[in-house]
Design a protein around this motif. Structure first.
Motif, PDB file in Angstrom:
ATOM      1  N   ALA A 261      87.707  -1.774  69.843  1.00 53.75           N
ATOM      2  CA  ALA A 261      86.743  -0.767  69.412  1.00 53.75           C
ATOM      3  C   ALA A 261      87.444   0.291  68.583  1.00 53.75           C
ATOM      4  CB  ALA A 261      86.050  -0.121  70.613  1.00 53.75           C
ATOM      5  N   TYR A 262      86.658   0.953  67.743  1.00 54.87           N
ATOM      6  CA  TYR A 262      87.125   2.069  66.936  1.00 54.87           C
ATOM      7  C   TYR A 262      86.240   3.273  67.219  1.00 54.87           C
ATOM      8  CZ  TYR A 262      89.464  -1.651  64.347  1.00 54.87           C
ATOM      9  OH  TYR A 262      90.230  -2.737  63.993  1.00 54.87           O
ATOM     10  N   GLN A 263      86.836   4.455  67.205  1.00 54.86           N
ATOM     11  CA  GLN A 263      86.101   5.691  67.492  1.00 54.86           C
ATOM     12  C   GLN A 263      86.398   6.718  66.417  1.00 54.86           C
ATOM     13  OE1 GLN A 263      87.109   7.460  71.261  1.00 54.86           O
ATOM     14  NE2 GLN A 263      85.897   9.300  70.941  1.00 54.86           N
ATOM     15  N   ARG A 264      85.341   7.332  65.920  1.00 52.61           N
ATOM     16  CA  ARG A 264      85.484   8.469  65.008  1.00 52.61           C
ATOM     17  C   ARG A 264      84.863   9.696  65.646  1.00 52.61           C
ATOM     18  NH1 ARG A 264      87.480   8.256  60.199  1.00 52.61           N
ATOM     19  NH2 ARG A 264      86.367  10.148  59.555  1.00 52.61           N
ATOM     20  N   VAL A 265      85.539  10.829  65.521  1.00 54.25           N
ATOM     21  CA  VAL A 265      85.073  12.101  66.064  1.00 54.25           C
ATOM     22  C   VAL A 265      84.689  12.987  64.882  1.00 54.25           C
ATOM     23  CG1 VAL A 265      85.637  14.077  67.512  1.00 54.25           C
ATOM     24  CG2 VAL A 265      86.623  11.833  68.032  1.00 54.25           C
ATOM     25  N   GLU A 266      83.435  13.360  64.834  1.00 52.37           N
ATOM     26  CA  GLU A 266      82.911  14.110  63.690  1.00 52.37           C
ATOM     27  C   GLU A 266      82.072  15.282  64.179  1.00 52.37           C
ATOM     28  OE1 GLU A 266      83.512  13.442  60.573  1.00 52.37           O
ATOM     29  OE2 GLU A 266      83.912  11.286  60.358  1.00 52.37           O
ATOM     30  N   THR A 267      81.957  16.303  63.348  1.00 53.97           N
ATOM     31  CA  THR A 267      80.944  17.339  63.538  1.00 53.97           C
ATOM     32  C   THR A 267      80.060  17.324  62.306  1.00 53.97           C
ATOM     33  OG1 THR A 267      82.336  18.735  64.941  1.00 53.97           O
ATOM     34  CG2 THR A 267      80.479  19.788  63.840  1.00 53.97           C
ATOM     35  N   LEU A 268      78.821  16.940  62.498  1.00 50.99           N
ATOM     36  CA  LEU A 268      77.892  16.831  61.383  1.00 50.99           C
ATOM     37  C   LEU A 268      77.208  18.175  61.156  1.00 50.99           C
ATOM     38  CD1 LEU A 268      78.322  13.830  62.214  1.00 50.99           C
ATOM     39  CD2 LEU A 268      75.946  13.424  61.505  1.00 50.99           C
ATOM     40  N   PRO A 269      77.368  18.783  59.978  1.00 53.19           N
ATOM     41  CA  PRO A 269      76.583  19.976  59.665  1.00 53.19           C
ATOM     42  C   PRO A 269      75.095  19.640  59.670  1.00 53.19           C
ATOM     43  CG  PRO A 269      78.406  19.697  58.132  1.00 53.19           C
ATOM     44  CD  PRO A 269      78.299  18.419  58.914  1.00 53.19           C
ATOM     45  N   PRO A 270      74.241  20.657  59.730  1.00 53.19           N
ATOM     46  CA  PRO A 270      72.798  20.382  59.709  1.00 53.19           C
ATOM     47  C   PRO A 270      72.399  19.553  58.498  1.00 53.19           C
ATOM     48  CG  PRO A 270      73.226  22.673  60.269  1.00 53.19           C
ATOM     49  CD  PRO A 270      74.545  22.092  59.863  1.00 53.19           C
ATOM     50  N   PHE A 271      71.570  18.553  58.722  1.00 56.11           N
ATOM     51  CA  PHE A 271      70.990  17.718  57.675  1.00 56.11           C
ATOM     52  C   PHE A 271      72.068  17.072  56.800  1.00 56.11           C
ATOM     53  CE2 PHE A 271      68.151  21.297  58.640  1.00 56.11           C
ATOM     54  CZ  PHE A 271      67.113  20.596  59.228  1.00 56.11           C
ATOM     55  N   SER A 272      73.110  16.579  57.440  1.00 58.36           N
ATOM     56  CA  SER A 272      74.183  15.873  56.736  1.00 58.36           C
ATOM     57  C   SER A 272      74.445  14.547  57.436  1.00 58.36           C
ATOM     58  CB  SER A 272      75.450  16.714  56.687  1.00 58.36           C
ATOM     59  OG  SER A 272      76.001  16.851  57.982  1.00 58.36           O
ATOM     60  N   TYR A 273      75.389  13.763  56.924  1.00 54.81           N
ATOM     61  CA  TYR A 273      75.635  12.431  57.467  1.00 54.81           C
ATOM     62  C   TYR A 273      77.123  12.114  57.415  1.00 54.81           C
ATOM     63  CZ  TYR A 273      75.930  11.098  52.544  1.00 54.81           C
ATOM     64  OH  TYR A 273      76.289  11.025  51.223  1.00 54.81           O
ATOM     65  N   ARG A 274      77.516  11.147  58.240  1.00 58.86           N
ATOM     66  CA  ARG A 274      78.846  10.564  58.233  1.00 58.86           C
ATOM     67  C   ARG A 274      78.689   9.056  58.416  1.00 58.86           C
ATOM     68  NH1 ARG A 274      79.460  14.931  56.708  1.00 58.86           N
ATOM     69  NH2 ARG A 274      80.999  16.506  57.327  1.00 58.86           N
ATOM     70  N   GLN A 275      79.729   8.294  58.076  1.00 61.95           N
ATOM     71  CA  GLN A 275      79.585   6.848  58.157  1.00 61.95           C
ATOM     72  C   GLN A 275      80.874   6.179  58.600  1.00 61.95           C
ATOM     73  OE1 GLN A 275      78.261   5.945  54.198  1.00 61.95           O
ATOM     74  NE2 GLN A 275      80.284   6.116  53.291  1.00 61.95           N
ATOM     75  N   MET A 276      80.730   4.932  59.059  1.00 61.42           N
ATOM     76  CA  MET A 276      81.838   4.045  59.390  1.00 61.42           C
ATOM     77  C   MET A 276      81.628   2.748  58.626  1.00 61.42           C
ATOM     78  SD  MET A 276      82.164   4.498  63.543  1.00 61.42           S
ATOM     79  CE  MET A 276      83.662   3.482  63.675  1.00 61.42           C
ATOM     80  N   ARG A 277      82.736   2.118  58.206  1.00 61.46           N
ATOM     81  CA  ARG A 277      82.637   0.842  57.493  1.00 61.46           C
ATOM     82  C   ARG A 277      83.789  -0.056  57.922  1.00 61.46           C
ATOM     83  NH1 ARG A 277      82.840   1.633  51.465  1.00 61.46           N
ATOM     84  NH2 ARG A 277      80.610   2.073  51.706  1.00 61.46           N
ATOM     85  N   LEU A 278      83.449  -1.298  58.286  1.00 56.05           N
ATOM     86  CA  LEU A 278      84.453  -2.289  58.640  1.00 56.05           C
ATOM     87  C   LEU A 278      84.187  -3.575  57.880  1.00 56.05           C
ATOM     88  CD1 LEU A 278      83.654  -0.731  61.632  1.00 56.05           C
ATOM     89  CD2 LEU A 278      85.837  -1.843  62.094  1.00 56.05           C
ATOM     90  N   LEU A 279      85.263  -4.287  57.588  1.00 59.03           N
ATOM     91  CA  LEU A 279      85.180  -5.597  56.975  1.00 59.03           C
ATOM     92  C   LEU A 279      85.791  -6.616  57.923  1.00 59.03           C
ATOM     93  CD1 LEU A 279      86.354  -4.779  53.337  1.00 59.03           C
ATOM     94  CD2 LEU A 279      83.997  -5.084  54.123  1.00 59.03           C
ATOM     95  N   TYR A 280      85.067  -7.698  58.131  1.00 61.32           N
ATOM     96  CA  TYR A 280      85.582  -8.830  58.892  1.00 61.32           C
ATOM     97  C   TYR A 280      85.763  -9.988  57.911  1.00 61.32           C
ATOM     98  CZ  TYR A 280      84.125  -6.488  63.230  1.00 61.32           C
ATOM     99  OH  TYR A 280      83.978  -5.604  64.266  1.00 61.32           O
ATOM    100  N   GLY A 281      86.971 -10.524  57.823  1.00 64.05           N
ATOM    101  CA  GLY A 281      87.239 -11.634  56.930  1.00 64.05           C
ATOM    102  C   GLY A 281      87.758 -12.832  57.702  1.00 64.05           C
ATOM    103  N   LEU A 282      86.969 -13.901  57.762  1.00 63.41           N
ATOM    104  CA  LEU A 282      87.347 -15.093  58.511  1.00 63.41           C
ATOM    105  C   LEU A 282      88.004 -16.097  57.552  1.00 63.41           C
ATOM    106  CD1 LEU A 282      87.075 -16.212  61.430  1.00 63.41           C
ATOM    107  CD2 LEU A 282      85.115 -17.508  60.591  1.00 63.41           C
ATOM    108  N   ASN A 283      89.270 -16.401  57.829  1.00 58.81           N
ATOM    109  CA  ASN A 283      90.060 -17.297  56.970  1.00 58.81           C
ATOM    110  C   ASN A 283      90.066 -16.822  55.521  1.00 58.81           C
ATOM    111  OD1 ASN A 283      90.431 -18.797  59.294  1.00 58.81           O
ATOM    112  ND2 ASN A 283      89.946 -20.758  58.329  1.00 58.81           N
ATOM    113  N   VAL A 284      90.134 -15.513  55.331  1.00 58.26           N
ATOM    114  CA  VAL A 284      90.210 -14.901  54.007  1.00 58.26           C
ATOM    115  C   VAL A 284      91.602 -14.287  53.872  1.00 58.26           C
ATOM    116  CG1 VAL A 284      89.285 -13.109  52.506  1.00 58.26           C
ATOM    117  CG2 VAL A 284      87.732 -14.459  53.916  1.00 58.26           C
ATOM    118  N   PRO A 285      92.437 -14.775  52.958  1.00 55.47           N
ATOM    119  CA  PRO A 285      93.816 -14.280  52.892  1.00 55.47           C
ATOM    120  C   PRO A 285      93.933 -12.831  52.428  1.00 55.47           C
ATOM    121  CG  PRO A 285      93.369 -15.849  51.125  1.00 55.47           C
ATOM    122  CD  PRO A 285      92.203 -15.900  52.046  1.00 55.47           C
ATOM    123  N   PHE A 286      92.964 -12.348  51.622  1.00 55.02           N
ATOM    124  CA  PHE A 286      93.012 -10.967  51.133  1.00 55.02           C
ATOM    125  C   PHE A 286      91.706 -10.268  51.488  1.00 55.02           C
ATOM    126  CE2 PHE A 286      92.022  -7.760  47.901  1.00 55.02           C
ATOM    127  CZ  PHE A 286      93.148  -6.960  47.992  1.00 55.02           C
TER     128      PHE A 286
END
Length: 338
Positions: A261-286
């Motif tokens: 698992a991965y965890q991000r700790v953020e404080t979101l200002p009012p009416f704002s956003y934050r995001q997480m992005r991961l890539l899974y590559g199966l048998n992908v060398p790069f």
């Protein structure tokens, strides 16, 4: 107010019509058609106004929210289940990822904890909009009080036994107050269809080696604040117990029934956003977030995408390589030097 009549031609060829209804208490001539069990297909709507300027009418299409969605691209398939329910549940065995004739996934999910109000981690519960944008893409929207969460999955085949999955979460604070927030992404992969795998690498660039020559790379585009790679069920127990927890990091390499698992700790200002992005590559060398089109190579096409999107702000932008919420010089540099 003008009297109307509405008729709806259904995908089956049937027709439903209405002249007067009571949905608008101020206009008895307003028309309405309600379809309580709408099915997929094309609906044709005909409205007749008994006056010069049209009138009031309403069409309501109601359907049960799905609890399973399947993504396909070429010879790869991702099946996602248990999409909603109790925020305290463990959505175990909620994912199948078929590539090369084997199922490489057991569970993929997201958790969150609002630091000021939640006494434990919660999984996404209140699904309001499932939007299958294409056969290989889906966007789920969850409303958890004043916190809105969007989950995006995008699947690409890269050969007979290789594929790439982009998994993203965006959290939006619709409160007038700042929101301290913990975001978690959890995975339980069975690479090669085997429960025992070996994890090597770093938290931001993890490699999980399985049976039959299969391996899976996991790339986190934003460095996590905390992370775990453990033997099942340590991490999932941490996320589903009745207390608030931070992930405990860990040691690599590890051979076991790998979960993480991965965890991000953020404080979101009012009416704002934050995001997480991961890539899974199966048998992908790069595998790199700078490979915007996930072609397996950072090349001119990725550079052009950044240039044409330059200055764009928003979330779920593949061209926002560094996750700054704007396509700018930082993204350009990452593509140029990848």
């Amino acid at each position: 107010y003008v009297d109307t009549q509405i008729s709806v031609l259904l995908p089956s060829g049937g027709m439903i019509s209405n002249d007067d209804s009571d949905w608008d208490s101020l206009n008895g001539g307003a028309s309405e058609v309600v379809l309580p069990t709408a099915v997929g297909g094309t609906y044709y709507i005909f409205v007749r106004g008994f006056g010069f300027w049209g009138g009031y009418y309403r069409l309501r299409l109601l359907a049960e929210l799905p609890n399973e969605v399947t993504l396909r691209d070429g010879n790869t398939l991702l099946r996602l289940r248990n999409l909603s329910g109790s925020p305290f549940r463990n959505p175990f065995n909620n994912a199948d990822w078929f590539v090369g004739g084997r199922d490489h996934a057991y569970q993929i999910g997201w958790w969150y904890r609002r630091a000021n109000t939640d006494t434990q981690e919660l999984t996404l519960a209140n699904l309001v909009t499932p939007d299958q944008i294409a056969e290989n893409r889906v966007l789920f929207t969850y409303q958890e009080g004043t916190l809105m969460l969007g989950v995006h999955y995008e699947l690409y085949a890269r050969g007979a036994s290789s594929a790439v999955l982009r998994a993203e979460l965006v959290a939006l604070n619709f409160s007038p107050q700042p929101l301290p927030l913990n975001l978690y992404h959890y995975f339980d992969l069975d690479v090669g269809g085997a429960t025992t795998n070996t994890a090597v690498g770093t938290p931001s660039a993890l490699r999980i080696e399985g049976s039959g020559g299969f391996y899976c790379q996991v790339v986190n585009s934003l460095t996590p604040d905390f992370w775990e790679v453990t033997a099942f069920p340590q991490t999932i127990n941490l996320l589903t117990n009745a207390v608030a927890d931070n992930l405990r990091n860990g040691d690599l390499p590890l051979t076991a029934d790998i979960t993480g698992a991965y965890q991000r700790v953020e404080t979101l200002p009012p009416f704002s956003y934050r995001q997480m992005r991961l890539l899974y590559g199966l048998n992908v060398p790069f595998l790199s977030s700078a490979d915007i089109d996930l072609s397996g190579c950072v090349d001119d096409s990725d550079l052009l995408r950044v240039l044409f999107a330059f200055g764009t702000t928003g979330f779920l932008l593949p061209e926002d390589v560094d996750g700054s919420r704007m396509v700018d010089d930082g993204d350009l540099l990452q593509v140029l030097f990848a």
